[in-house]
Design an enzyme around this catalytic site. Structure first.
Site, mmCIF file in Angstrom:
data_model
loop_
_atom_site.group_PDB
_atom_site.id
_atom_site.type_symbol
_atom_site.label_atom_id
_atom_site.label_comp_id
_atom_site.label_asym_id
_atom_site.label_seq_id
_atom_site.Cartn_x
_atom_site.Cartn_y
_atom_site.Cartn_z
ATOM 1 N N HIS A 64 0.232 5.558 -4.313
ATOM 2 C CA HIS A 64 -0.930 5.873 -3.576
ATOM 3 C C HIS A 64 -2.009 6.350 -4.752
ATOM 4 O O HIS A 64 -2.154 7.643 -4.790
ATOM 5 C CB HIS A 64 -0.714 6.889 -2.426
ATOM 6 N N HIS B 212 -5.901 6.025 -6.068
ATOM 7 C CA HIS B 212 -7.231 5.211 -6.045
ATOM 8 C C HIS B 212 -7.901 5.088 -7.454
ATOM 9 O O HIS B 212 -8.191 6.151 -8.059
ATOM 10 C CB HIS B 212 -8.405 5.805 -5.080
ATOM 11 N N HIS C 35 -4.345 3.563 5.276
ATOM 12 C CA HIS C 35 -4.278 4.983 5.304
ATOM 13 C C HIS C 35 -4.345 5.077 6.986
ATOM 14 O O HIS C 35 -5.177 4.614 7.468
ATOM 15 C CB HIS C 35 -5.605 5.772 4.705
ATOM 16 N N GLU D 264 -4.011 10.891 8.198
ATOM 17 C CA GLU D 264 -4.455 11.846 7.217
ATOM 18 C C GLU D 264 -5.195 12.790 8.112
ATOM 19 O O GLU D 264 -4.994 14.159 7.731
ATOM 20 C CB GLU D 264 -5.007 11.128 6.085
ATOM 21 N N ASP E 244 -2.997 9.947 -5.032
ATOM 22 C CA ASP E 244 -4.443 9.828 -4.388
ATOM 23 C C ASP E 244 -5.275 9.742 -5.454
ATOM 24 O O ASP E 244 -5.578 8.615 -5.759
ATOM 25 C CB ASP E 244 -4.495 10.832 -3.225
ATOM 26 N N ASP E 245 -6.231 10.692 -5.597
ATOM 27 C CA ASP E 245 -7.370 10.738 -6.474
ATOM 28 C C ASP E 245 -7.123 11.900 -7.507
ATOM 29 O O ASP E 245 -7.680 13.037 -7.219
ATOM 30 C CB ASP E 245 -8.543 11.152 -5.663
HETATM 31 N N1 HPA Z 1 -8.452 8.869 2.233
HETATM 32 C C1 HPA Z 1 -9.323 8.195 2.615
HETATM 33 N N2 HPA Z 1 -10.063 7.430 1.784
HETATM 34 C C2 HPA Z 1 -10.019 7.781 0.426
HETATM 35 C C3 HPA Z 1 -9.027 8.582 -0.010
HETATM 36 C C4 HPA Z 1 -8.287 9.199 0.904
HETATM 37 O O1 HPA Z 1 -7.260 9.855 0.647
HETATM 38 N N3 HPA Z 1 -8.902 8.605 -1.251
HETATM 39 C C5 HPA Z 1 -9.928 7.845 -1.739
HETATM 40 N N4 HPA Z 1 -10.765 7.210 -0.611
HETATM 41 ZN ZN ZN Z 2 -5.856 7.609 -0.660
#
Ligand code: HPA
Ligand code: ZN
Length: 332
Positions: free
Chosen positions: A13, A15, A193, A196, A274-275
């Protein structure tokens, strides 16, 4: 306690656009003469305070406009893999978001060529393999996603699957049924996703209507015992991102994170970043934060790493190799 940066692991996971460090944002803005509304590095850094998912999305979408040339996309991958490999990441199934790039006038082929060249050189330099998953923005229309999927197919894009990201609330999985059906026909893997910010129902809907093989985040499944049971029985993997959930206020503190409860329930949970440029850490840092907070043993950390291998779309032979690397880590 063993060094978690040497624990072999798979990142599921991630991006790619979320790996742009603030310094790189400013450097690329200069290189490409892109105007950004930040006075300096300090000003930009000061904006990495988020109240929810949308407040983060506003920043990441503004920053990705600095990605202009094939070289930029290539450099994005090589810089990320260098850092990930140093943290023990041996394979990555990485997300990229083609829509915002094409919408601001970057040809799809340039994005794909840049990513492919970065992947080739990163694999050569670090031995870490990278596969791509194209993510669609759920706040954009299904027609646009269908058109992008067709464009990816037409371009012969080197992708192994599709995903769904961006604003979850108000954009339920049902909106993208035709896209996921088409991806299934094309033999692509399907992930999304869900859960969340959109609640446990979003996870159930993504499983039932989009036929996803993995759930990205999925933390809110904890509110639905029947769903927890279903995930455990089916062995459906969840790609959790603990530091992201704290920074986007999906949980109050890391100690409130439901990951231990998922492990207890026998769900195949994995740990991811994630990011990482936005949320304070790459994969190894997420592993470390969990150990520091929950006091997990090396055995539990190895179990999480094994889960990441099992949950990947790697061929069985490579999975077996990576699992034995993890066995060797715990044996020393
Ligand atoms: N959720 C939704 N969109 C996203 C995410 C996330 O964690 N990271 C980058 N785009
Ligand atoms: Zn994500």
């Amino acid at each position: 306690m063993r060094d978690l940066s040497t624990l072999p692991k798979v990142e599921l996971h991630l991006h790619l656009e979320g790996t742009l460090e603030p310094e790189t944002v400013l450097e690329l803005a200069r290189r490409n003469k892109v105007e950004l509304p930040y006075a300096d590095l300090e000003d930009l850094r000061g904006r990495y305070e988020f109240t929810d998912l949308q407040s983060f999305l506003d920043l990441i979408y503004a920053n990705l406009t600095v990605l202009q040339t094939e070289e930029d996309f290539s450099d994005l991958v090589t810089a990320y893999v260098a850092r990930a490999a140093a943290g023990g990441v041996r394979h990555v199934e990485a997300f990229f978001d083609p829509q915002p790039h094409v919408a601001r006038g970057i040809p799809l082929q340039r994005v794909l060529d840049g990513l492919a060249s970065g992947i080739a050189s990163a694999e050569r330099d670090h031995g870490t393999t990278v596969e791509l998953i194209a993510c669609f923005h759920r706040d954009r229309s299904e027609e646009e996603a269908l058109a992008m999927l067709a464009a990816l197919e037409e371009a012969g894009a080197p992708i192994i699957g599709i995903g769904l990201d961006s604003a979850e609330v108000g954009n339920p999985p049902a909106k993208f049924q035709r896209v996921y059906a088409r991806a299934g026909e094309l033999g692509l893997h399907r992930v999304a996703h869900a859960g969340e910010e959109g609640g446990a129902a979003s996870v159930t809907e993504a499983l039932d209507l989009l036929h996803i093989e993995r759930v990205d985040h999925g933390i809110q499944a904890i509110d639905d015992p029947a769903l927890m049971d279903r995930l455990a029985r089916a062995g459906t993997p969840l790609t959790m991102c603990p530091l992201s959930n704290v920074r986007l206020r999906c949980v109050d503190t890391l100690a409130d994170h439901p990951l231990p409860a998922f492990l207890e329930a026998g769900v195949l949970v994995t740990v991811n970043s994630d990011d990482p440029a936005y949320f304070g850490g790459y994969a190894d840092t997420n592993y470390e934060a969990l150990r520091a907070t929950f006091g997990f043993s090396d055995e539990v950390m190895a179990r999480l790493a094994r889960n990441s291998v099992t949950a990947s779309f790697l061929p069985e032979g490579r999975k077996t190799e990576l699992l034995s690397e993890i066995d060797a880590w715990i044996a020393t």
